[in-house]
Motif scaffolding. Structure first.
Motif, PDB file in Angstrom:
ATOM      1  N   VAL A  81       0.856  -1.187   0.000  1.00  0.00           N
ATOM      2  CA  VAL A  81       0.000   0.000   0.000  1.00  0.00           C
ATOM      3  C   VAL A  81       0.892   1.236   0.000  1.00  0.00           C
ATOM      4  CG1 VAL A  81      -1.806   1.290   1.201  1.00  0.00           C
ATOM      5  CG2 VAL A  81      -1.819  -1.220   1.249  1.00  0.00           C
ATOM      6  N   GLY A  82       0.886   1.990  -1.096  1.00  0.00           N
ATOM      7  CA  GLY A  82       1.663   3.223  -1.197  1.00  0.00           C
ATOM      8  C   GLY A  82       0.769   4.432  -1.045  1.00  0.00           C
ATOM      9  N   ARG A  83       1.337   5.534  -0.574  1.00  0.00           N
ATOM     10  CA  ARG A  83       0.531   6.742  -0.376  1.00  0.00           C
ATOM     11  C   ARG A  83       1.338   7.983  -0.714  1.00  0.00           C
ATOM     12  NH1 ARG A  83      -2.839   8.717   5.063  1.00  0.00           N
ATOM     13  NH2 ARG A  83      -3.618  10.652   4.133  1.00  0.00           N
ATOM     14  N   ALA A  84       0.690   8.896  -1.429  1.00  0.00           N
ATOM     15  CA  ALA A  84       1.229  10.235  -1.663  1.00  0.00           C
ATOM     16  C   ALA A  84       0.314  11.214  -0.941  1.00  0.00           C
ATOM     17  CB  ALA A  84       1.285  10.555  -3.147  1.00  0.00           C
ATOM     18  N   PHE A  85       0.895  12.078  -0.137  1.00  0.00           N
ATOM     19  CA  PHE A  85       0.114  12.962   0.717  1.00  0.00           C
ATOM     20  C   PHE A  85      -0.231  14.270   0.004  1.00  0.00           C
ATOM     21  CE2 PHE A  85       2.141  10.057   3.570  1.00  0.00           C
ATOM     22  CZ  PHE A  85       1.232   9.872   4.592  1.00  0.00           C
ATOM     23  N   GLN A  86      -1.297  14.913   0.497  1.00  0.00           N
ATOM     24  CA  GLN A  86      -1.708  16.199  -0.066  1.00  0.00           C
ATOM     25  C   GLN A  86      -0.648  17.262   0.178  1.00  0.00           C
ATOM     26  OE1 GLN A  86      -5.344  17.714   1.593  1.00  0.00           O
ATOM     27  NE2 GLN A  86      -5.282  19.600   0.410  1.00  0.00           N
ATOM     28  N   ASN A  87      -0.129  17.315   1.406  1.00  0.00           N
ATOM     29  CA  ASN A  87       0.910  18.281   1.741  1.00  0.00           C
ATOM     30  C   ASN A  87       2.271  17.705   1.355  1.00  0.00           C
ATOM     31  OD1 ASN A  87      -0.972  20.077   2.923  1.00  0.00           O
ATOM     32  ND2 ASN A  87      -0.938  18.880   4.819  1.00  0.00           N
ATOM     33  N   ILE A  88       2.979  18.408   0.502  1.00  0.00           N
ATOM     34  CA  ILE A  88       4.260  17.930  -0.006  1.00  0.00           C
ATOM     35  C   ILE A  88       5.269  17.878   1.127  1.00  0.00           C
ATOM     36  CG2 ILE A  88       6.112  18.373  -1.648  1.00  0.00           C
ATOM     37  CD1 ILE A  88       4.058  19.886  -3.350  1.00  0.00           C
ATOM     38  N   GLU A 135      14.032   5.022 -14.002  1.00  0.00           N
ATOM     39  CA  GLU A 135      12.946   4.584 -14.874  1.00  0.00           C
ATOM     40  C   GLU A 135      11.606   5.190 -14.442  1.00  0.00           C
ATOM     41  OE1 GLU A 135      10.931   0.347 -16.387  1.00  0.00           O
ATOM     42  OE2 GLU A 135      12.555   0.364 -14.904  1.00  0.00           O
ATOM     43  N   ILE A 136      11.336   5.175 -13.129  1.00  0.00           N
ATOM     44  CA  ILE A 136      10.076   5.725 -12.615  1.00  0.00           C
ATOM     45  C   ILE A 136      10.040   7.234 -12.798  1.00  0.00           C
ATOM     46  CG2 ILE A 136       8.727   6.114 -10.507  1.00  0.00           C
ATOM     47  CD1 ILE A 136       9.614   3.275  -9.634  1.00  0.00           C
ATOM     48  N   ALA A 137      11.176   7.902 -12.567  1.00  0.00           N
ATOM     49  CA  ALA A 137      11.233   9.350 -12.768  1.00  0.00           C
ATOM     50  C   ALA A 137      10.901   9.712 -14.210  1.00  0.00           C
ATOM     51  CB  ALA A 137      12.613   9.882 -12.388  1.00  0.00           C
ATOM     52  N   GLY A 138      11.419   8.941 -15.155  1.00  0.00           N
ATOM     53  CA  GLY A 138      11.081   9.174 -16.555  1.00  0.00           C
ATOM     54  C   GLY A 138       9.606   8.956 -16.824  1.00  0.00           C
ATOM     55  N   PHE A 139       9.024   7.956 -16.181  1.00  0.00           N
ATOM     56  CA  PHE A 139       7.607   7.629 -16.368  1.00  0.00           C
ATOM     57  C   PHE A 139       6.708   8.792 -15.955  1.00  0.00           C
ATOM     58  CE2 PHE A 139       3.630   5.925 -14.629  1.00  0.00           C
ATOM     59  CZ  PHE A 139       3.144   5.211 -15.715  1.00  0.00           C
ATOM     60  N   VAL A 140       7.067   9.495 -14.864  1.00  0.00           N
ATOM     61  CA  VAL A 140       6.227  10.596 -14.380  1.00  0.00           C
ATOM     62  C   VAL A 140       6.645  11.947 -14.944  1.00  0.00           C
ATOM     63  CG1 VAL A 140       5.741   9.347 -12.250  1.00  0.00           C
ATOM     64  CG2 VAL A 140       7.578  11.045 -12.279  1.00  0.00           C
ATOM     65  N   GLY A 141       7.654  11.971 -15.821  1.00  0.00           N
ATOM     66  CA  GLY A 141       8.060  13.220 -16.446  1.00  0.00           C
ATOM     67  C   GLY A 141       9.123  13.999 -15.710  1.00  0.00           C
ATOM     68  N   LYS A 159       4.846  18.047  -6.830  1.00  0.00           N
ATOM     69  CA  LYS A 159       3.748  17.089  -6.681  1.00  0.00           C
ATOM     70  C   LYS A 159       4.064  15.787  -7.426  1.00  0.00           C
ATOM     71  CE  LYS A 159      -0.158  17.952  -5.370  1.00  0.00           C
ATOM     72  NZ  LYS A 159      -0.900  17.730  -4.101  1.00  0.00           N
ATOM     73  N   ARG A 160       4.720  15.907  -8.561  1.00  0.00           N
ATOM     74  CA  ARG A 160       5.122  14.715  -9.310  1.00  0.00           C
ATOM     75  C   ARG A 160       6.165  13.907  -8.536  1.00  0.00           C
ATOM     76  NH1 ARG A 160       3.955  14.412 -14.895  1.00  0.00           N
ATOM     77  NH2 ARG A 160       2.762  16.201 -15.638  1.00  0.00           N
ATOM     78  N   VAL A 161       7.078  14.602  -7.870  1.00  0.00           N
ATOM     79  CA  VAL A 161       8.079  13.898  -7.053  1.00  0.00           C
ATOM     80  C   VAL A 161       7.391  13.120  -5.934  1.00  0.00           C
ATOM     81  CG1 VAL A 161      10.085  14.141  -5.535  1.00  0.00           C
ATOM     82  CG2 VAL A 161       9.905  15.566  -7.578  1.00  0.00           C
ATOM     83  N   LYS A 188      -3.381  20.070 -14.128  1.00  0.00           N
ATOM     84  CA  LYS A 188      -4.325  19.119 -13.546  1.00  0.00           C
ATOM     85  C   LYS A 188      -4.591  17.969 -14.507  1.00  0.00           C
ATOM     86  CE  LYS A 188      -6.972  22.015 -10.349  1.00  0.00           C
ATOM     87  NZ  LYS A 188      -8.327  22.492  -9.983  1.00  0.00           N
ATOM     88  N   TRP A 189      -4.780  18.303 -15.771  1.00  0.00           N
ATOM     89  CA  TRP A 189      -5.081  17.257 -16.735  1.00  0.00           C
ATOM     90  C   TRP A 189      -3.863  16.408 -17.052  1.00  0.00           C
ATOM     91  CZ3 TRP A 189      -9.731  15.702 -17.047  1.00  0.00           C
ATOM     92  CH2 TRP A 189     -10.788  16.599 -16.800  1.00  0.00           C
ATOM     93  N   ASP A 190      -2.661  16.971 -16.904  1.00  0.00           N
ATOM     94  CA  ASP A 190      -1.447  16.162 -17.014  1.00  0.00           C
ATOM     95  C   ASP A 190      -1.404  15.112 -15.904  1.00  0.00           C
ATOM     96  OD1 ASP A 190      -0.580  17.524 -19.235  1.00  0.00           O
ATOM     97  OD2 ASP A 190       0.813  18.822 -18.139  1.00  0.00           O
ATOM     98  N   ILE A 191      -1.766  15.530 -14.690  1.00  0.00           N
ATOM     99  CA  ILE A 191      -1.804  14.598 -13.562  1.00  0.00           C
ATOM    100  C   ILE A 191      -2.890  13.545 -13.776  1.00  0.00           C
ATOM    101  CG2 ILE A 191      -2.368  14.388 -11.106  1.00  0.00           C
ATOM    102  CD1 ILE A 191       0.448  15.337 -11.561  1.00  0.00           C
ATOM    103  N   ALA A 192      -4.029  13.967 -14.307  1.00  0.00           N
ATOM    104  CA  ALA A 192      -5.111  13.012 -14.579  1.00  0.00           C
ATOM    105  C   ALA A 192      -4.638  11.930 -15.543  1.00  0.00           C
ATOM    106  CB  ALA A 192      -6.318  13.750 -15.152  1.00  0.00           C
ATOM    107  N   ARG A 193      -3.947  12.334 -16.593  1.00  0.00           N
ATOM    108  CA  ARG A 193      -3.430  11.346 -17.551  1.00  0.00           C
ATOM    109  C   ARG A 193      -2.397  10.441 -16.899  1.00  0.00           C
ATOM    110  NH1 ARG A 193      -4.396  15.691 -21.208  1.00  0.00           N
ATOM    111  NH2 ARG A 193      -2.410  16.656 -20.672  1.00  0.00           N
TER     112      ARG A 193
END
Length: 272
Positions: A81-88, A135-141, A159-161, A188-193
């Motif tokens: 179970v992984g989690r990314a928080f709202q507050n960076i 590899e993952i860093a490239g995946f998220v841009g 936020k991407r980090v 926002k739409w970049d994050i959605a994709r």
């Protein structure tokens, strides 16, 4: 494909206030499941129970055949179970690469002594972890920003980090708390994709809290709606759009649900 995540009869109180009231929901494998609701509906409490930061008063949290209900947060992370928080919460002076490498700690098998002495096995393992992080860093841009200190990045990249760091723990299900909050529309739409890519390319289930209703309707496979800690609706985006209970929770009585011209209002920003 990942296992299903099931919350069954979860209740949580703080003093005399019920944050969650017999909440049940199921996140099916390989889906984007969004939790929405007005402010104070219990969305963050739901996430904190799943990830082990809160212990519920009643009910259970199951991930596949594993009971997560009483496990500490670090053990829940080990279960996938992984989690990314709202507050960076990044280390600003460290590079993007170093911030992402932190997430590989739970996957590291070499002991402290082997790592400190730089033994061949430990060096080989660290090299493999770095390759996966790149590899993952490239995946998220973020492929061209690995050497930059996190503090100099634009808000959207930070936020991407945060999201990439969660992915670097190799989760089977990813909890995202308002990943698009504070972003301009195009970002926002970049994050959605990106969320859809996480589901489609990596096969990771996503449980998402988000307030941007057009974005929610565009990416959700299923939506659960909370109000005062209770589930008031659960279904596909089309079903949620037609739910009178959801419209009432967001906008109040039916009389208030009309614009000055008499046109029906909805939480989605458009008429049905």
């Amino acid at each position: 494909m990942s296992a299903s995540l099931r919350l069954a009869g979860i209740s949580l109180s703080f003093g005399g206030i019920k944050a969650l009231d017999e909440l049940s929901l199921t996140v099916e494998p390989g889906t984007v499941h969004v939790v929405i609701g007005p402010n104070g509906a219990g969305k963050s409490s739901c996430f904190n129970v799943i990830s082990g930061h809160y212990r519920p008063d009643a009910g259970s949290v199951l991930f596949g055949d594993t009971d997560l209900t009483r496990l500490p947060a670090h053990e829940i992370a080990r279960c996938g179970v992984g989690r990314a928080f709202q507050n960076i919460a990044l280390s600003g002076h460290e590079t993007v690469l170093d911030n992402l490498m932190v997430a590989r700690h739970r996957l590291t098998r070499s002991g402290f002594i082997a790592t400190s002495l730089g033994l061949p096995r430990a060096r080989c393992e660290e090299r493999a972890h770095r390759e996966r992080v790149v590899e993952i860093a490239g995946f998220v841009g973020l492929g061209d920003k690995l050497g930059m200190p996190a503090e100099v990045l634009a808000y959207g990249d930070r936020k991407r980090v945060e999201l990439a760091r969660a992915l670097c723990s190799e989760p089977e299900i990813l909890l995202l708390d308002e990943p698009a909050a504070g972003m301009p529309p195009h970002e926002k739409w970049d994050i959605a994709r990106l969320v859809l890519d996480v589901r489609d390319a990596l096969g990771i289930s996503v449980l998402l809290v988000e307030h941007d209703m057009p974005l929610v309707m565009a990416i959700a496979d299923r939506i659960t709606v909370l109000d005062f800690g209770r589930r008031i609706a659960d279904g596909t985006p089309a079903q949620i759009r037609r739910s009178d209970a959801v419209v009432t929770a967001y906008l109040g009585s039916s009389r208030a649900n009309r614009s000055a011209s008499g046109t029906p209002r909805t939480p989605w920003g458009t008429t049905p």
